[in-house]
Design an enzyme around this catalytic site. Structure first.
Site, short mmCIF file in Angstrom:
data_model
loop_
_atom_site.label_atom_id
_atom_site.label_comp_id
_atom_site.label_asym_id
_atom_site.label_seq_id
_atom_site.Cartn_x
_atom_site.Cartn_y
_atom_site.Cartn_z
N GLY A 230 0.80 -1.21 0.00
CA GLY A 230 0.00 0.00 0.00
C GLY A 230 0.83 1.27 0.00
N ASN A 231 2.05 1.20 0.57
CA ASN A 231 2.91 2.39 0.62
C ASN A 231 3.39 2.81 -0.77
OD1 ASN A 231 4.44 -0.06 0.63
ND2 ASN A 231 6.28 1.10 1.15
N LYS B 114 -10.73 -8.78 6.16
CA LYS B 114 -9.87 -7.93 5.33
C LYS B 114 -10.21 -6.45 5.52
CE LYS B 114 -6.85 -7.24 1.98
NZ LYS B 114 -5.43 -7.56 2.17
N LYS C 284 -4.03 -9.24 -1.92
CA LYS C 284 -3.25 -9.08 -3.16
C LYS C 284 -1.99 -9.93 -3.16
CE LYS C 284 -0.02 -6.16 -1.33
NZ LYS C 284 1.41 -6.49 -1.22
N LYS D 204 2.10 -12.05 3.62
CA LYS D 204 3.18 -11.98 2.63
C LYS D 204 4.03 -13.25 2.68
CE LYS D 204 3.35 -6.94 2.78
NZ LYS D 204 1.98 -6.87 3.29
#
Length: 324
Positions: free
Chosen positions: A11-12, A130, A215, A277
């Protein structure tokens, strides 16, 4: 033959404290420039995926505030599609400029609206987890819950309250076979934005569902389906750590996949940050026998030069990295 990688942006890479289109476009200009070392030698085919949690959450709020019979709010799957187009456009602008600045104006950029198949009976539909959209104070959360009683809001790591929605696991990327020829034509491609538009199989087609797909899991599935040589997940830190933030924290370098799975099962990684992740990277390595790397955008040049970051490798490769 060019190496094929799938890159998952955190997101960053898009989000700033300023949610305007201009600010988010500028953030992507920086991100695109940071990714150029990966492909500037013309020996890598790159697929880019990205999150959309803040964007889809803000879009839903905008729609609900103007919701009426004449202008009805769109369902979540359609909102995901809308943000795919929105972010895909910003990425096209950013990468076109970055490519030109690196002498690669002839490389075409394509953004593909992408559907991701999930199981209609996935347990996630019974337990939304989420986070999407902005953070709210406790008072704001109470007001929103009154306005939208069907929303589920949870406290998020001391940062405030956020809406959570179902996050089923991805089974298949509908457009995967259409993406391969684009890569073979040397196009730079962005796909599966926000994890992909969530759909279930229905008769001979697909039906959208109210969900947001993680994602990183979607990137792992995409990498598997397009025969990627490596999955690279970018996050805010350059390495994966055991005991992160504690005096005895330890950065991980090259790790056999069975060892990383053990760390995962022993609860070393936080559910809201590093755990998905690591789980996505482990799944890709286990399913393909190839490697996955978790690192930061700031670490790209070191990653290109020396493979910096945390690399998860098949167990069969263990001797290559660890034998004396």
């Amino acid at each position: 033959m060019a190496k094929r990688i799938v890159v998952a942006l955190g997101g960053n890479a898009i989000l700033t404290s300023d949610p305007t289109a201009q600010a988010q476009s500028m953030a992507l200009n920086k991100t695109a420039a940071q990714l150029m070392p990966l492909i500037k030698d013309n020996d890598v085919e790159m697929v880019v995926t990205h999150g959309n949690g803040p964007q889809v959450g803000n879009l839903l709020l905008q729609q609900l505030e103007s919701n009426s019979v004449k202008n009805p709010a769109m369902p979540l799957d359609t909102a995901v599609a809308m943000t795919q187009g929105q972010i895909g456009y910003w990425m096209a602008q950013a990468f076109t400029e970055a490519l030109a600045n690196n002498g690669m104006s002839d490389v075409p950029f394509v953004s593909v609206v992408t559907r991701t198949v999930v199981d209609a009976n996935d347990e996630a539909f019974k337990n939304p987890t989420k986070p999407i959209g902005p953070f709210y104070s406790q008072e704001e959360a109470k007001n929103i819950q009154t306005q939208y009683p069907d929303w589920k809001l949870i406290e998020d790591s001391g940062r405030g309250y956020r809406r959570v929605v179902p996050s089923p696991l991805p089974l298949k990327i509908v457009e995967a076979n259409a993406i391969k020829p684009l890569l073979e034509s040397s196009a730079l491609v962005t796909v599966s934005g926000g994890g992909g538009i969530p759909v279930i199989e229905k008769n001979k087609g697909y039906q959208g569902v109210e969900a947001v797909i993680d994602k990183d899991f979607s990137a792992a599935k995409l990498a598997e389906l397009v025969d990627a040589d490596e999955l690279v997940i970018f996050t805010s830190v350059g390495d994966v750590f055991l005991n992160f933030g504690k005096p005895n924290q330890k950065a991980l370098g090259v790790v056999p996949v069975s060892e990383m799975r053990q760390y995962l099962e022993e609860g070393y990684f936080a559910a809201g940050s590093m755990k998905p992740k690591v789980a996505a990277a482990v799944a890709f390595v286990e399913n393909t026998g190839k490697q996955a790397t978790i690192t930061s955008l700031e670490n790209v040049e070191n990653f290109v030069k020396s493979g910096a970051g945390t690399r998860i490798v098949p167990d069969l490769v263990k001797k290559k990295y660890f034998s004396k």
